[in-house]
Scaffold this active site. Structure first.
Site, mmCIF file in Angstrom:
data_model
loop_
_atom_site.group_PDB
_atom_site.id
_atom_site.type_symbol
_atom_site.label_atom_id
_atom_site.label_comp_id
_atom_site.label_asym_id
_atom_site.label_seq_id
_atom_site.Cartn_x
_atom_site.Cartn_y
_atom_site.Cartn_z
ATOM 1 N N ARG A 27 0.831 -1.216 0.000
ATOM 2 C CA ARG A 27 0.000 0.000 0.000
ATOM 3 C C ARG A 27 0.861 1.258 0.000
ATOM 4 O O ARG A 27 0.335 2.370 -0.042
ATOM 5 C CB ARG A 27 -0.931 0.007 1.206
ATOM 6 C CG ARG A 27 -1.874 -1.176 1.265
ATOM 7 C CD ARG A 27 -2.682 -1.195 2.565
ATOM 8 N NE ARG A 27 -3.641 -0.115 2.579
ATOM 9 C CZ ARG A 27 -4.870 -0.200 2.076
ATOM 10 N NH1 ARG A 27 -5.255 -1.323 1.516
ATOM 11 N NH2 ARG A 27 -5.702 0.816 2.098
ATOM 12 N N GLY A 99 -5.650 8.521 3.889
ATOM 13 C CA GLY A 99 -6.681 9.288 3.185
ATOM 14 C C GLY A 99 -6.298 10.758 3.091
ATOM 15 O O GLY A 99 -5.133 11.110 3.215
ATOM 16 N N GLU A 479 -18.640 4.251 -21.880
ATOM 17 C CA GLU A 479 -18.049 3.426 -20.808
ATOM 18 C C GLU A 479 -19.125 2.601 -20.105
ATOM 19 O O GLU A 479 -18.928 1.427 -19.818
ATOM 20 C CB GLU A 479 -17.308 4.327 -19.820
ATOM 21 C CG GLU A 479 -16.891 3.685 -18.511
ATOM 22 C CD GLU A 479 -15.971 2.475 -18.652
ATOM 23 O OE1 GLU A 479 -15.512 2.190 -19.783
ATOM 24 O OE2 GLU A 479 -15.736 1.790 -17.624
ATOM 25 N N GLU A 486 -19.590 -6.183 -21.177
ATOM 26 C CA GLU A 486 -18.428 -7.069 -20.979
ATOM 27 C C GLU A 486 -18.592 -7.965 -19.750
ATOM 28 O O GLU A 486 -17.931 -8.985 -19.652
ATOM 29 C CB GLU A 486 -17.124 -6.297 -20.893
ATOM 30 C CG GLU A 486 -16.922 -5.475 -19.645
ATOM 31 C CD GLU A 486 -15.519 -4.870 -19.579
ATOM 32 O OE1 GLU A 486 -14.560 -5.511 -20.010
ATOM 33 O OE2 GLU A 486 -15.399 -3.735 -19.093
ATOM 34 N N LYS A 602 -7.472 -9.597 -18.703
ATOM 35 C CA LYS A 602 -7.256 -8.318 -18.019
ATOM 36 C C LYS A 602 -6.332 -7.416 -18.833
ATOM 37 O O LYS A 602 -6.507 -6.220 -18.882
ATOM 38 C CB LYS A 602 -6.656 -8.538 -16.633
ATOM 39 C CG LYS A 602 -6.446 -7.265 -15.825
ATOM 40 C CD LYS A 602 -7.747 -6.500 -15.620
ATOM 41 C CE LYS A 602 -7.530 -5.175 -14.942
ATOM 42 N NZ LYS A 602 -8.779 -4.342 -14.925
HETATM 43 C C1 AGP Z 1 -12.334 -2.381 -19.622
HETATM 44 O O1 AGP Z 1 -13.230 -2.731 -18.590
HETATM 45 C C2 AGP Z 1 -11.770 -3.609 -20.323
HETATM 46 N N1 AGP Z 1 -11.217 -4.509 -19.419
HETATM 47 C C3 AGP Z 1 -10.853 -3.238 -21.479
HETATM 48 O O2 AGP Z 1 -11.605 -2.462 -22.383
HETATM 49 C C4 AGP Z 1 -9.579 -2.427 -21.093
HETATM 50 O O3 AGP Z 1 -9.938 -1.136 -20.675
HETATM 51 C C5 AGP Z 1 -8.696 -2.335 -22.352
HETATM 52 O O4 AGP Z 1 -8.321 -3.647 -22.715
HETATM 53 C C6 AGP Z 1 -7.435 -1.493 -22.124
HETATM 54 O O5 AGP Z 1 -6.619 -2.084 -21.158
HETATM 55 P P1 AGP Z 1 -5.390 -1.214 -20.552
HETATM 56 O O6 AGP Z 1 -6.012 -0.063 -19.845
HETATM 57 O O7 AGP Z 1 -4.673 -2.153 -19.640
HETATM 58 O O8 AGP Z 1 -4.555 -0.770 -21.700
#
Ligand code: AGP
Length: 607
Positions: A27, A99, A479, A486, A602
């Site tokens: 942290r 904080g 967004e 997703e 991710k």
């Molecule tokens: C967003 O919720 C998704 N997981 C995906 O669109 C992500 O934002 C995109 O792959 C970009 O990833 P980054 O920010 O690691 O470059």
């Protein structure tokens, strides 16, 4: 982020505090310190740098006290030196804090007028003096602390020790996490279950506004008004894993809940809270003669860039082009040397964004990375970086990283505007004050989660969902649609509200929820007209707007989600939270794998 811990134990607290801090270093580790209650009062040992420096400083010191507090710091106010290291003290009081105290400038002036003397530049120190003044006025410890808490604005977690009270520890949670650990004739405080796992796996998570009075035999939890409340004790499985879900069902839920804390820490990196001014890093390039900005990213990060376009053009008066990286990298865009190319990426490893960076470098752009992983490839290859401080983001759906990206981009837009002379000092302070209030406002929105969950249930199961927004709310519509599709697999589209009549309105019928993002800004009335067009065709409207507008609308034939009234400049960070919660709860209701949705990863490190 910072890590805090407190122990009311049966044996020497010092080594146990250090062991807990070791598990909290993730942290932050700009400095560390502990304070214990010894026979002749509070003894404090602090050191700049990593925990090892504190351990060295502790070697010659004999601490036998069985109660104490500890802190590992990620610097928000003041340099990461020993003077600014926690714990901070005032006569009879020692405190550790995670904080931001937003109103610390006013409180510091008031306390200075009372003769208080300060040694640090931190906001934390004023809390110690506030409590100390209360003790001086004859209040008992818990009343002195409660009175002080009611004076504080901002998002914070605190652990407090009072001289002369060896069987007392007081904690408070508002916007930053804090948990109580339950031992055998011992009790503890910690930022999370990981800090407490050294001592116990029996944990009670405090809720927003709670404060707690511990003895070795008792735990008394109160709400912000001072009324006793019950919170559930649970058995955690916090193991050596540095990141766990805490008391949340999913990492995504935890990361949404962490936003007050991590937005605060990200803002504190780029704002001089004492001066109320933006404080950008020293870059190897200037902004005075900057004529064009390009922003390249993917997914959620791209939407952060789209929102920033409005800031750069409206506040800094600079043209800003925003591109999806997978398109930009092959477009062979002509680029005038000396432009600023910004790359937004949570992971810092997204292949398309990295390829775009390399194209811009080859075209003599100044390159700046806004990344959450400082040792990532994009961070290493950019000339400069402005990291977000969201902490590890485990959920595939990006949430806290998104709002922290917006926070960084907002600070950058203000900094560039000041360099270009398009923003006065007074206007800067107004925008910075609005930014400083964002963590508190986000914490307020999180309190509405149950209401948002009910609305999310009406969206779950839909075939199609539309999100509408105008101006800087248009990227939020995009967004919101991405979040929903997703993780819930419901088809959703974000649209500029003014575009509806150019085709998409053909989609509208009573089976299509339409989520309208409409802060009461200069485009509100236009958006309301678009909303009426939807209502006239039987569309199922969900309006996300500010509290004043929602109250003026009263109980209507459509659902409303209200958020605090804020300076329109910060609306993207405010309105991101309801759309995150809507998507999360719709997905939970649909039973999908929220943290690891099908077909996704991710970090997309391939084309
Ligand atoms: C967003 O919720 C998704 N997981 C995906 O669109 C992500 O934002 C995109 O792959 C970009 O990833 P980054 O920010 O690691 O470059």
């Amino acid at each position: 982020m910072c890590g805090i811990v407190g122990i009311l134990g049966q044996n020497s607290a010092a080594p146990r505090l250090v062991e807990s801090l070791r598990r909290l270093e993730y942290r932050g580790y700009d400095s560390a310190g502990i304070a214990t209650l010894e026979h002749d009062g509070i003894v404090r040992v602090r050191a700049p740098g990593k925990l090892a420096s504190l351990e060295t400083a502790l070697e010659p010191v004999r601490l036998t006290g069985t109660s104490g507090i500890g802190h590992t710091r990620w610097a928000t106010h003041g340099a990461p030196n020993e003077t600014n290291a926690h714990p901070h003290v005032a006569p009879g009081v020692a405190i550790v804090h995670n904080g931001i105290i937003e109103n610390f400038r006013e409180l510091k002036a008031e306390l200075t007028g009372l003769g208080c003397e300060f040694e640090s530049q931190t906001d934390t120190e004023i809390v110690a003096h506030l409590i100390s003044e209360g003790l001086k006025d004859g209040r008992g410890p818990r009343h002195a602390v409660h009175a002080a808490l009611k004076r504080l604005e901002g998002a914070f977690a605190l652990a407090i020790m009072i001289e002369g009270y060896p069987d007392l520890l007081i904690g408070a949670r508002k916007g930053s996490p804090l948990a109580v650990g339950h031992g055998e004739n011992e009790n503890y405080l910690g930022s999370d279950a990981i800090a407490l796992a050294v001592m116990t796996n029996k944990v009670t998570y405090l809720e927003e506004g709670d404060w707690v009075v511990l003895s070795r035999q008792s735990v008394e939890i109160y709400d912000a008004d001072g009324d006793p409340v019950d919170r559930t004790m649970q058995h955690t499985n916090a193991s050596a894993l540095l990141v766990d879900k805490g008391n949340h069902r999913h990492f995504m839920a935890k990361e949404i809940a962490e936003q007050p804390e991590v937005i605060g820490h990200t803002l504190a990196e780029y704002i001089d809270l004492a001066e109320g001014k933006v404080d950008l890093p020293d870059f190897p390039f200037g902004f005075e003669n900057l004529e064009r900005i390009t922003i390249t990213a993917c997914g959620t990060a791209y939407y952060a860039g789209l929102a920033a376009k409005y800031w750069f053009e409206r506040v800094a008066r600079i043209p800003a082009d925003v591109d999806i990286a997978s398109e930009f990298r092959y477009r062979e865009a002509p680029m005038v040397p000396g432009g600023l190319s910004i790359f937004v990426s949570q992971s810092g490893e997204t292949a398309d964004t990295l390829a775009a960076l390399r194209y811009c470098q080859a075209n003599h752009q100044n390159t700046l990375g806004i990344v959450n992983v400082r040792e990532s490839t994009i961070a290493r290859e950019c000339e400069a970086i402005m990291p977000t401080f969201a902490g590890p983001e485990i959920g595939v759906a990006s949430t806290k990283a998104f709002t922290c990206q917006l926070a960084v981009l907002a600070c950058l837009a203000i900094g560039i505007a000041r360099a270009k002379g398009t923003l006065s000092s007074t206007e800067e302070t107004e925008l910075v004050d609005a930014l400083i209030g964002v963590p508190r406002h986000v914490a307020e929105i999180l309190k509405e989660e149950r209401h948002i969950e009910e609305i999310a249930r009406t969206v779950a199961g839909s075939r199609d969902v539309l999100y509408l927004g105008r101006g800087i709310s248009f990227p939020l519509a995009l967004e919101g649609a991405l979040k929903l599709k997703e993780i819930s697999y419901i088809h959703a589209e974000g649209y500029a509200a003014g575009e509806l009549k150019h085709g998409p309105i053909a989609l509208i019928d009573e089976s299509v929820p339409v989520i309208v993002i409409a802060p009461h800004d200069d485009l509100f009335d236009k958006t309301m007209s678009n909303m009426q067009e939807v209502a006239a065709r039987g569309g199922k409207i969900i309006l996300i707007t500010d509290k004043q507008t929602a109250e003026k609308n009263g109980s209507t034939e459509f659902a409303q989600i209200s958020v605090p009234v804020t300076n329109p400049f910060v609306n993207p960070m405010i309105y991101a939270v309801p759309v995150q919660l809507l998507a999360y709860h719709a997905a939970v209701f649909m039973g999908t794998d929220v943290d690891q949705p099908r077909n996704l990863a991710k970090s997309v490190t391939v084309e």
